[in-house]
Design a protein around this motif. Structure first.
Motif, PDB file in Angstrom:
ATOM      1  N   LYS A  83      -5.181   0.855  -2.732  1.00 45.38           N
ATOM      2  CA  LYS A  83      -3.822   1.384  -2.690  1.00 45.38           C
ATOM      3  C   LYS A  83      -3.802   2.854  -3.114  1.00 45.38           C
ATOM      4  O   LYS A  83      -3.176   3.685  -2.456  1.00 45.38           O
ATOM      5  N   VAL A  84      -4.486   3.175  -4.183  1.00 45.50           N
ATOM      6  CA  VAL A  84      -4.505   4.561  -4.648  1.00 45.50           C
ATOM      7  C   VAL A  84      -5.190   5.454  -3.617  1.00 45.50           C
ATOM      8  O   VAL A  84      -4.752   6.569  -3.338  1.00 45.50           O
ATOM      9  N   LYS A  85      -6.268   4.938  -3.022  1.00 50.34           N
ATOM     10  CA  LYS A  85      -7.020   5.731  -2.048  1.00 50.34           C
ATOM     11  C   LYS A  85      -6.209   6.060  -0.798  1.00 50.34           C
ATOM     12  O   LYS A  85      -6.282   7.161  -0.268  1.00 50.34           O
ATOM     13  N   PHE A 131       0.810  -1.221   0.000  1.00 52.33           N
ATOM     14  CA  PHE A 131       0.000   0.000   0.000  1.00 52.33           C
ATOM     15  C   PHE A 131       0.845   1.274   0.000  1.00 52.33           C
ATOM     16  O   PHE A 131       0.452   2.283  -0.583  1.00 52.33           O
ATOM     17  N   GLN A 171      -6.033  -2.768  -5.685  1.00 51.56           N
ATOM     18  CA  GLN A 171      -5.432  -1.664  -6.442  1.00 51.56           C
ATOM     19  C   GLN A 171      -6.110  -0.327  -6.133  1.00 51.56           C
ATOM     20  O   GLN A 171      -5.440   0.680  -5.902  1.00 51.56           O
ATOM     21  N   VAL A 172      -7.445  -0.323  -6.112  1.00 53.23           N
ATOM     22  CA  VAL A 172      -8.153   0.926  -5.812  1.00 53.23           C
ATOM     23  C   VAL A 172      -7.853   1.378  -4.383  1.00 53.23           C
ATOM     24  O   VAL A 172      -7.634   2.568  -4.123  1.00 53.23           O
TER      25      VAL A 172
END
Lengths: 165, 106
Positions: B88-90, B16, B85-86
């Motif tokens: 991680k970006v958040k 993350f 993945q989402v």
């Protein structure tokens, strides 16, 4: 005895003056004025050179943190990080950035939050706040991207911290 | 927290927030709590959390949180990263300070 009392008085006065004043901080070549009542300073380093001020006796609570995200590669930005965050906050329109990740970041830092932008010298500052957590992104025209975040300071405190970049 | 859980929690943190953020040695309960809070706060991530049966009522205890985050790390080590993945970006930018403080005891 009189001399001893005088020394104690000066120490207490100095301590009180320091506690109520801001402290100049130079971080990543920029000048900030941070509240002076911190109890811990942590140079956490890492690839974002994180510097943390804590204003409580409880670990992880009431903090002010500085991060240099200029060279961050944690996620796929698809473009330089400063361009990416400019686009997140609609300050630029660069088609090379990862648009999927732009939308996810907007969901995190724009949707349902108080967002304000202003300029200081050669930098765009974007504040993103909620009742729980506040962020400021400092975006330079020449590639610099800094992030400041806090779990207890709001926009007025951020404006004071960033008043003299 | 046993060494296997430390390894998997460290893997989750490094996924993350980037390689080198943590090691099994630096992982602690506070860091596991930050990962758990970050994922549950980011609502679109929380669907991926129900791997271990959730205890009923109130805030989950630290043993539940450790098992949950270790389970996510184990999944990441196995190569199942697409569902995170989402997340991680958040949370990569929004919770970096908190994970750093937890890992370093600040």
């Amino acid at each position: 005895m009189l001399k001893f009392c005088f020394v104690v008085l000066v120490l207490v006065s100095s301590s009180s003056a320091f506690a109520s004043s801001a402290v100049d901080l130079v971080y990543s070549d920029l000048k900030f004025e941070v509240p002076g009542e911190f109890s811990v300073i942590g140079d956490a380093g890492g690839n974002q050179n994180i510097l943390i001020f804590r204003y409580s006796d409880q670990r992880g609570k009431r903090f002010l943190a500085f991060s240099d995200m200029t060279n961050d590669e944690t996620i796929d930005y698809g473009c330089p990080s400063y361009v990416f965050f400019s686009k997140v906050f609609d300050l630029s329109d660069n088609s090379s950035c990862n648009d999927d990740n732009i939308e996810i970041m907007r969901d995190t830092f724009v949707e349902g939050r108080d967002v304000e932008a202003w300029s200081i010298n050669d930098y765009e500052v974007v504040y993103s706040g909620s009742g729980k957590k506040s962020y400021a992104f400092i975006i330079g025209n020449y590639g610099k991207l800094l992030k400041i975040d806090s779990d207890f300071l709001g926009i007025e405190a951020f404006r004071s911290i960033l008043a003299d970049l | 927290m046993d060494y296997g859980e430390r390894e998997h929690i460290s893997a989750a943190i490094n996924y993350f927030w980037g390689d080198g953020t943590s090691s099994p040695h630096s992982v602690n309960e506070a860091a596991a709590e930050v990962v758990y809070e970050a994922i549950t706060e980011a609502q679109s991530c929380s669907a991926s959390m129900d791997i271990v049966p959730r205890p009923s009522g109130g805030k989950p205890g630290i043993s539940y949180i450790v098992k949950q985050v270790a389970s996510i790390g184990k999944s990441i080590v196995a190569g199942n990263t697409s569902i995170y993945q989402v997340c991680k970006v958040k949370i990569s930018a929004s919770y970096r300070s908190e994970i750093t403080m937890a890992l370093q005891g600040i």
